[in-house]
Design an enzyme around this catalytic site. Sequence first.
Site, PDB file in Angstrom:
ATOM      1  N   SER A 146       0.720  -1.289   0.065  1.00 31.45           N
ATOM      2  CA  SER A 146       0.052   0.009  -0.199  1.00 31.45           C
ATOM      3  C   SER A 146       0.934   1.200   0.059  1.00 31.45           C
ATOM      4  O   SER A 146       0.364   2.391  -0.497  1.00 31.45           O
ATOM      5  CB  SER A 146      -0.950   0.068   1.261  1.00 31.45           C
ATOM      6  OG  SER A 146      -1.968  -0.738   0.827  1.00 31.45           O
TER       7      SER A 146
ATOM      8  N   LYS B 296       0.572   3.320  -3.128  1.00 32.11           N
ATOM      9  CA  LYS B 296      -0.733   4.099  -3.375  1.00 32.11           C
ATOM     10  C   LYS B 296      -0.513   5.670  -3.209  1.00 32.11           C
ATOM     11  O   LYS B 296      -1.129   6.321  -4.130  1.00 32.11           O
ATOM     12  CB  LYS B 296      -1.760   3.835  -2.389  1.00 32.11           C
ATOM     13  CG  LYS B 296      -2.304   2.484  -2.281  1.00 32.11           C
ATOM     14  CD  LYS B 296      -3.155   2.041  -1.141  1.00 32.11           C
ATOM     15  CE  LYS B 296      -3.899   0.717  -1.278  1.00 32.11           C
ATOM     16  NZ  LYS B 296      -4.639   0.389  -0.069  1.00 32.11           N
TER      17      LYS B 296
ATOM     18  N   TYR C  93      -2.422  -3.152 -10.918  1.00 31.34           N
ATOM     19  CA  TYR C  93      -2.580  -2.736  -9.544  1.00 31.34           C
ATOM     20  C   TYR C  93      -1.769  -3.822  -8.538  1.00 31.34           C
ATOM     21  O   TYR C  93      -0.827  -3.550  -7.793  1.00 31.34           O
ATOM     22  CB  TYR C  93      -4.099  -2.708  -8.954  1.00 31.34           C
ATOM     23  CG  TYR C  93      -4.116  -2.564  -7.442  1.00 31.34           C
ATOM     24  CD1 TYR C  93      -4.141  -1.390  -6.644  1.00 31.34           C
ATOM     25  CD2 TYR C  93      -4.354  -3.613  -6.694  1.00 31.34           C
ATOM     26  CE1 TYR C  93      -4.103  -1.331  -5.205  1.00 31.34           C
ATOM     27  CE2 TYR C  93      -4.479  -3.787  -5.335  1.00 31.34           C
ATOM     28  CZ  TYR C  93      -4.464  -2.422  -4.514  1.00 31.34           C
ATOM     29  OH  TYR C  93      -4.516  -2.135  -3.321  1.00 31.34           O
TER      30      TYR C  93
ATOM     31  N   TYR D 180      -3.909   3.280   7.745  1.00 35.09           N
ATOM     32  CA  TYR D 180      -5.334   2.454   8.024  1.00 35.09           C
ATOM     33  C   TYR D 180      -5.890   3.327   9.043  1.00 35.09           C
ATOM     34  O   TYR D 180      -5.974   4.306   9.275  1.00 35.09           O
ATOM     35  CB  TYR D 180      -4.770   0.846   8.287  1.00 35.09           C
ATOM     36  CG  TYR D 180      -4.043   0.291   7.415  1.00 35.09           C
ATOM     37  CD1 TYR D 180      -4.071   0.339   6.002  1.00 35.09           C
ATOM     38  CD2 TYR D 180      -2.693  -0.209   7.854  1.00 35.09           C
ATOM     39  CE1 TYR D 180      -3.156  -0.308   5.511  1.00 35.09           C
ATOM     40  CE2 TYR D 180      -1.908  -0.726   7.107  1.00 35.09           C
ATOM     41  CZ  TYR D 180      -2.197  -0.766   5.704  1.00 35.09           C
ATOM     42  OH  TYR D 180      -1.145  -1.629   4.719  1.00 35.09           O
TER      43      TYR D 180
ATOM     44  N   VAL E  48       0.893  -3.737   3.943  1.00 31.03           N
ATOM     45  CA  VAL E  48       1.010  -5.049   4.588  1.00 31.03           C
ATOM     46  C   VAL E  48       2.275  -5.843   4.487  1.00 31.03           C
ATOM     47  O   VAL E  48       2.637  -6.944   5.081  1.00 31.03           O
ATOM     48  CB  VAL E  48      -0.339  -5.981   3.926  1.00 31.03           C
ATOM     49  CG1 VAL E  48      -1.405  -5.130   4.524  1.00 31.03           C
ATOM     50  CG2 VAL E  48      -0.184  -5.901   2.510  1.00 31.03           C
TER      51      VAL E  48
HETATM   52  N1  GLU Z   1      -1.659  -5.191  -2.331  1.00 31.70           N
HETATM   53  C1  GLU Z   1      -2.326  -5.126  -1.275  1.00 31.70           C
HETATM   54  C2  GLU Z   1      -4.012  -5.212  -1.214  1.00 31.70           C
HETATM   55  O1  GLU Z   1      -4.472  -4.445  -1.943  1.00 31.70           O
HETATM   56  C3  GLU Z   1      -1.899  -3.862  -0.358  1.00 31.70           C
HETATM   57  C4  GLU Z   1      -2.801  -3.426   0.944  1.00 31.70           C
HETATM   58  C5  GLU Z   1      -1.776  -2.804   1.949  1.00 31.70           C
HETATM   59  O2  GLU Z   1      -0.700  -2.834   1.965  1.00 31.70           O
HETATM   60  O3  GLU Z   1      -2.587  -2.154   2.820  1.00 31.70           O
HETATM   61  O4  GLU Z   1      -4.607  -5.805  -0.509  1.00 31.70           O
END
Ligand code: GLU
Length: 310
Positions: A66, A69, A194, A246, A264
């Site tokens: 994430s 992002k 993604y 989060y 994560v």
């Molecule tokens: N690729 C992971 C997902 O979309 C990233 C989630 C994360 O790192 O919070 O579930």
Amino acid sequence: MSQKITKKQLNNWLEDVKPLVNQGKIASYIPALERQDPNDLAVSISYVNGDTVSCGVTKKTFTLQSVSKVISLALALMDHGEEYVFSKVGMEPTGDPFYSIAKLETSNPSKPLNPMINAGALAVTDMIKGKDVSERVERLLNFFRNLTGDSSIHYNTEVATSEFDTAFLNRSLSYFMKQTNIIKGDVEELLEVYCKQCAIEVTIEQLSTLGAVLANNGKEPRTGRELIPEHFARICKTFMVTCGMYDASGSFAIEVGIPAKSGVSGAILGSVKGFGGIGVYGPNLNEKGNSVVGLKLLKRISDQTQLSIF
Ligand code: GLU
């Protein structure tokens, strides 16, 4: 603003938190992530002048998950401008877990609440320009290569495939948003882009370099070359404060006070304007999905150097 941190200081803080590496759990919903070594621990600081100090497993690479992002948001903003991006994704924190589907149906207008939760990030990645999957992935990779100054940056094929094969929830979110016209492109292609984006691998120093560019208002630390327009860098850092950790973003802002984005894989990217970028990595996560040792290290760094922006 705090002064520079020596390698000795950083190493001492790393040693202090080391006994906690076994607390928490590695993310297993992406099967390939389970192969990470729970004992890994790394930290790096990249200053806005380009100097860097790093400790721990500095040679190892890990996937951004994430954390990516924040950077895909910057690229989507550069591709389309603010007005279009925020016509598809909101600016408000959710208080829900990152994978939650609940508010997609209940919020009005029906768009994901922010670009840091999965629904919002999927909507953002859908906007990355390119004629096909490989061109879009290549554009993302090239953006990361420019930001880190390393032309060899790539994604981990095993992690990308593992996530693509098990992305049932992200598929559901995407198909829902296809129905509501937030997602324009083909959903399977979006998931491929993604998952490859999330599987982009960096070293701890490259992670902190990403933070240094944001901290330097979008400019490359050593040269001052603009890589992200300042206003977009500011938008990215603001989302890191409000939604980056989060549904623990509020308590993290109070306790640590550093704009940060968690993934994560156990990576956390921090960025403090005018100071620099901070990268921490430790794969075991707490129940909210944040690295247990990473949180401790960031708190230690922030406390010892008065880095809280508040
Ligand atoms: N690729 C992971 C997902 O979309 C990233 C989630 C994360 O790192 O919070 O579930």
